[in-house]
Every structure is written in structure tokens, then in C-alpha cells.
Motif scaffolding. Sequence first.
Motif, short mmCIF file in Angstrom:
data_model
loop_
_atom_site.label_atom_id
_atom_site.label_comp_id
_atom_site.label_asym_id
_atom_site.label_seq_id
_atom_site.Cartn_x
_atom_site.Cartn_y
_atom_site.Cartn_z
N HIS A 107 -6.39 -4.96 -8.24
CA HIS A 107 -6.26 -4.98 -9.69
C HIS A 107 -4.77 -5.05 -10.01
N LEU A 108 -4.36 -6.14 -10.64
CA LEU A 108 -2.97 -6.35 -11.03
C LEU A 108 -2.01 -6.19 -9.85
N GLY A 109 -2.42 -6.70 -8.68
CA GLY A 109 -1.57 -6.65 -7.51
C GLY A 109 -1.60 -5.34 -6.76
N ASN A 110 -2.44 -4.41 -7.16
CA ASN A 110 -2.55 -3.12 -6.49
C ASN A 110 -3.85 -3.05 -5.70
N SER A 111 -3.78 -2.51 -4.49
CA SER A 111 -4.97 -2.33 -3.65
C SER A 111 -5.60 -0.99 -3.98
N LEU A 112 -6.79 -1.03 -4.52
CA LEU A 112 -7.52 0.19 -4.87
C LEU A 112 -8.62 0.41 -3.85
N GLU A 113 -8.85 1.66 -3.47
CA GLU A 113 -9.90 2.00 -2.53
C GLU A 113 -10.69 3.18 -3.04
N ASN A 114 -11.89 3.33 -2.48
CA ASN A 114 -12.76 4.45 -2.83
C ASN A 114 -12.32 5.69 -2.06
N LYS A 115 -11.06 6.04 -2.17
CA LYS A 115 -10.49 7.21 -1.51
C LYS A 115 -9.50 7.85 -2.47
N VAL A 116 -9.49 9.14 -2.49
CA VAL A 116 -8.50 9.84 -3.30
C VAL A 116 -7.41 10.29 -2.32
N ASP A 117 -6.51 9.35 -1.98
CA ASP A 117 -5.48 9.63 -0.99
C ASP A 117 -4.10 9.21 -1.44
N GLY A 118 -3.90 9.04 -2.73
CA GLY A 118 -2.59 8.66 -3.23
C GLY A 118 -2.25 7.21 -2.99
N MET A 119 -3.25 6.37 -2.81
CA MET A 119 -3.08 4.92 -2.61
C MET A 119 -2.23 4.61 -1.38
N ARG A 120 -2.53 5.26 -0.28
CA ARG A 120 -1.75 5.08 0.95
C ARG A 120 -1.82 3.65 1.47
N HIS A 121 -2.97 3.02 1.37
CA HIS A 121 -3.09 1.63 1.83
C HIS A 121 -2.19 0.72 1.00
N ASP A 122 -2.15 0.93 -0.31
CA ASP A 122 -1.30 0.12 -1.18
C ASP A 122 0.17 0.31 -0.83
N ILE A 123 0.57 1.53 -0.51
CA ILE A 123 1.95 1.79 -0.12
C ILE A 123 2.28 1.04 1.17
N SER A 124 1.36 1.04 2.13
CA SER A 124 1.60 0.34 3.40
C SER A 124 1.72 -1.16 3.20
N VAL A 125 0.88 -1.71 2.31
CA VAL A 125 0.94 -3.15 2.03
C VAL A 125 2.27 -3.50 1.37
N LYS A 126 2.69 -2.71 0.38
CA LYS A 126 3.96 -2.98 -0.30
C LYS A 126 5.14 -2.79 0.65
N ARG A 127 5.04 -1.84 1.58
CA ARG A 127 6.10 -1.63 2.56
C ARG A 127 6.25 -2.84 3.46
N SER A 128 5.13 -3.37 3.93
CA SER A 128 5.21 -4.54 4.81
C SER A 128 5.76 -5.76 4.07
N LYS A 129 5.41 -5.92 2.79
CA LYS A 129 5.98 -7.02 2.00
C LYS A 129 7.48 -6.83 1.82
N TYR A 130 7.91 -5.60 1.60
CA TYR A 130 9.33 -5.30 1.44
C TYR A 130 10.11 -5.67 2.71
N ILE A 131 9.59 -5.27 3.86
CA ILE A 131 10.26 -5.56 5.12
C ILE A 131 10.32 -7.07 5.36
N THR A 132 9.21 -7.77 5.09
CA THR A 132 9.19 -9.22 5.26
C THR A 132 10.21 -9.90 4.36
N ASN A 133 10.23 -9.52 3.08
CA ASN A 133 11.19 -10.12 2.14
C ASN A 133 12.63 -9.79 2.52
#
Length: 139
Positions: free
Chosen positions: A70-96
Motif C-alpha cells: 500500500h503506497l510503497g509499504n509492505s504490510l503483513e498480518n503481523k504486529v511486529d513494527g513492520m520489520r519486513h518493510d524496514i528490511s526491504v527499504k534497507r536493501s533498497k538503500y544499500i543498492t542505491n
Amino acid sequence: FTFTFYIYIYILHLRTSKFGCWINGNLKFSTDPNPIKCKTKYLTFLKRKRKLPCMKLCGNSLPWVSSGKHLGNSLENKVDGMRHDISVKRSKYITNNNELSQEFWCCHPQTHFHLNSIYNTSFSGSPLWDLFCREAKML
């Protein structure tokens, strides 16, 4: 012209097939019977699994999903502080960051820092993150 013609043919096909939610002749929601192609979905956040009721939009059953974008954010059926979204954004940051370093290899380190702060600091959805989790500290 080709794109407009394609969209026009597609809208005509949707109108005759009765897919989607139509209000006064205008398509409001895409509810394709194929759950993969359907753009309108339900995502729920549950503490434990349970049977969810069938939800319908304009007579079409909508799928329940456990994750989505949703709007570039990875949402999951987990209440974990959006850890997967953070990991995805981190990998994009490193690549860029690596791409900028390769492109401007001959620049001064201060220039590298300035370019990185201009072109590589967009973290949409970060206000929703748990900033004290391990993934956020790795960022």
C-alpha cells in the motif's frame, strides 16, 4: 493514442462482463474473480487465526490476504513494527548507495554524502516503524 485505445477497449470489456463496481457508468473498484488480479482486497491484523466472514463488494467476493503493498509499504498480518518493510527499504538503500558510489567514484567523500542525502533518503512509511527493533537499528 494506442494506450488510450487499449484502455477504452478494456473499459468496454469490463462494462460488458460486469466485473468491478460500477456507479453511474463509472468503474469505481476492480474486483476481478481471479484473486491475483483483483486490486481490492481485505487485509486483517489478528492476534490468532480464526475464520473470517466472506466480504462482498457489488456482489463480488473479495479475497482475504495476509500481506500486501500500500503506497510503497509492505504490510503483513503481523504486529511486529513492520520489520519486513524496514528490511526491504534497507536493501533498497544499500543498492542505491552502491549505485551512487559507482557512478560518482571520483568525487570527494563530502560530495558522496551530499548526493546520498539528496537521492537516497526517502523512507515512505517510516512513521509506522518500530524504531527500537533490530531491523531499524541495522538501517
